[in-house]
Design an enzyme around this catalytic site. Structure first.
Site, short mmCIF file in Angstrom:
data_model
loop_
_atom_site.label_atom_id
_atom_site.label_comp_id
_atom_site.label_asym_id
_atom_site.label_seq_id
_atom_site.Cartn_x
_atom_site.Cartn_y
_atom_site.Cartn_z
N CYS A 1 0.85 -1.20 0.00
CA CYS A 1 0.00 0.00 0.00
C CYS A 1 0.89 1.26 0.00
O CYS A 1 1.76 1.37 -0.85
CB CYS A 1 -0.97 -0.06 1.19
SG CYS A 1 -2.20 1.25 1.14
N ASP B 1 -9.35 -5.31 -5.94
CA ASP B 1 -8.98 -4.23 -5.02
C ASP B 1 -9.74 -2.95 -5.35
O ASP B 1 -9.56 -2.37 -6.43
CB ASP B 1 -7.46 -4.00 -5.14
CG ASP B 1 -6.90 -3.16 -4.02
OD1 ASP B 1 -7.68 -2.47 -3.34
OD2 ASP B 1 -5.67 -3.18 -3.83
N HIS C 1 -7.76 -5.67 -1.35
CA HIS C 1 -6.56 -4.93 -0.93
C HIS C 1 -5.84 -5.60 0.24
O HIS C 1 -4.62 -5.73 0.24
CB HIS C 1 -6.99 -3.52 -0.54
CG HIS C 1 -5.88 -2.56 -0.34
ND1 HIS C 1 -5.09 -2.10 -1.37
CD2 HIS C 1 -5.39 -1.97 0.77
CE1 HIS C 1 -4.19 -1.26 -0.89
NE2 HIS C 1 -4.35 -1.17 0.41
#
Lengths: 165, 354
Positions: free
Chosen positions: B142, B299, B328
């Site tokens: 991320c 995601d 995600h």
């Protein structure tokens, strides 16, 4: 096993008969909400709400900050900003210490010291333990390289096995 | 209705409510893999996980894990028996984790610059000194992938052998496909005003933003899933651990948040090779490390379009794009992760860690 579980669920969950209806409703609602939050109008509305909140609370925040600052001066106490500035300076000091630690590492390397010894096996060190908190680190199994002192900062290991002998 | 049936139903309901309340209102024990704190600077802490294999059976190249700056990294070590960290340590990797900590008011001016080329290189130096090697692997997930990408581009000569990017939000050119980009458009969102008011971006606001992308699933469906599976201890335990992580929000340093919105979401500077970090231009072409990019096909926080284009921009010769079904977080912490994502990462890294 799943059969057992399903049977058990049927007897213990009084909402079971409504599950299919609920799921169907939630699916439809989910699709609709995803479309909504992806729209330009949602972005505009949420932006306007945030803007409204910030504008409405700004005078209150300002007034509170002012009165708090005055009260702290009267009480001879540091303000939040002063404490924050002090914390920033501490970080700068920490960086200088880290720079010195790096230099010592380089010096040790140039002097050709032995590479660090392997880690002791499977020490049960968990978050919040003595080593994690930097409390009496020498009494716990620990890795090579730098060690943590009482404040959990850059206390270097001196006197490895070879040096001691 | 038979009175016994009614009593049974009432007792069953009471028991379910009891379990439900306990799971929703308490914290599970997460991040349990044994580790040692080996370095700290300000709020950042570098941990080394205690190896379980003897030295001769371990990989020589250490692995550094970097997670986002607005979430706890404990998602990488969720619970015993279901932990990426535990898995990698068990495979013989020397695993390190950089925990960014919780920024205070004094950290409101921290930028991505500070994280990527002030804190990160220092932690890496310490890791290399401890491991006694000059090369290392780094996994960024991320926002952590943004930081590792910046580092890899600016410090390509500092021993980074393998770079793994997980659900990396790097390309912001497809604005129509990015809900966050719409919400934070300058027409509607005054980032300076928000930062001025709060100092750091509150964790609750970031959490709301992430959850509002799928509001029904996150605010209702999630709890329905728990209710429906209260009889299954495995599901309850897993839900409890995940909820513990999800509800532990961390604010994001104001300077970094502003940079993320203005320079990345609005101007897409990283992918255009225009991002300036402490006076240095971040040129993705300078990334030479072996690269594995992992994309979660489902995601909604970092859609695949944000992670794909880096493959054509980097200078790495050895590079792989790995797509996997999932969301995600689910690709690394979901129930399928130990059978899909983790072995793939381990297999890729294994061939490049001797």
């Amino acid at each position: 096993m799943s059969e057992t579980r399903n049977n058990h669920t049927e007897t213990s969950d009084p909402f079971e008969p409504f599950r299919a209806i609920r799921d169907k409703y939630l699916d439809a609602m989910a699709k609709s909400m995803v479309e909504t939050v992806n729209s330009e109008s949602y972005a505009q509305a949420s932006g306007a709400m945030l803007e409204g909140y910030l504008t409405a609370t700004a005078p209150l925040r300002e007034a509170m900050d002012k009165s708090m600052a005055q009260a702290l001066v009267q009480l001879s106490l540091p303000s939040r900003q002063e404490v924050a500035a002090l914390a920033e300076r501490f970080t700068h000091v920490e960086m200088r210490l880290d720079d010195m630690d790096a230099k010592l590492d380089r010096i040790e390397k140039l002097l050709g010291r032995d590479p660090p010894a392997p880690l002791p096996k499977a020490g049960k060190v968990r978050e919040g333990s003595a080593v994690e908190k930097g409390v009496n680190p020498r009494s716990e199994p620990a890795g090579e390289g730098s060690r943590l002192g009482a404040r959990g900062r850059f206390v270097r290991k001196r006197g490895g096995a070879k040096e001691r002998s | 209705m038979d009175q016994a049936v009614v009593m049974d139903s009432a007792a069953g309901l009471a028991k379910r409510l009891q379990v439900f309340t306990r799971v929703v209102t308490t914290k599970a024990a997460i991040a349990q893999t044994p580790k040692e704190l080996v370095w700290a600077l300000n709020k950042a802490k570098l941990y080394r996980y205690t190896p379980v294999l003897p030295t001769e059976k371990r990989y020589r190249i250490p692995l550094l894990l970097i997670f986002a700056i607005m979430n706890r990294p404990s998602i990488l070590d969720l619970r015993p028996g279901h932990s990426f960290v535990e898995f990698m340590v068990g495979q013989g990797y020397d695993v390190y984790l950089l925990d960014w900590g919780v920024p205070g008011l004094e950290d409101k001016n921290l930028k991505l610059d500070d994280y990527a080329i002030e804190y990160l290189p220092r932690a890496i130096r310490k890791m290399k000194a401890i491991a006694g090697v000059e090369e290392f692997s780094m996994l960024g997930w991320c926002i952590g992938a943004i930081l590792t990408t910046i580092y890899a581009a600016l410090r390509s000569e500092e021993g980074l052998r393998n770079l793994l990017l997980l659900t990396a939000p790097l390309d912001f050119s497809n604005r129509a496909g990015l809900t966050f980009a719409r919400w934070t458009d300058e027409k509607y969102f005054d980032v300076d005003k928000v930062i001025e008011a709060f100092g750091n971006m509150p964790g609750e606001m970031i959490d709301y933003g992430a959850k509002a992308l799928k509001p029904v699933e996150n605010y209702i469906g999630n709890y329905c899933k728990l209710w429906d599976n209260l009889d299954d201890p495995r599901v309850v335990e897993s839900w409890h651990a995940m909820n513990t992580w999800v509800t532990d929000n961390v604010p994001m340093a104001g300077g970094a948040y502003r940079q993320l919105i203005v320079e990345l979401y609005r101007k897409n500077r990283l992918m255009k090779n225009e991002l300036m970090v402490r006076g240095e231009r971040v040129d993705l072409g300078k990334i030479r490390a072996n690269l594995l990019t992992v994309i979660a096909e489902g995601d909604h926080i970092t859609p695949p379009c944000q992670s794909e284009s880096i493959m054509a921009k980097v200078g790495s010769e050895d590079k792989e794009l790995y797509r996997i079904p999932g969301g995600h977080i689910g690709i690394m912490a979901g129930s399928a992760a130990p059978r899909t994502t983790w072995p793939h990462i381990e297999g890729w890294l294994s061939a490049r860690s001797r």
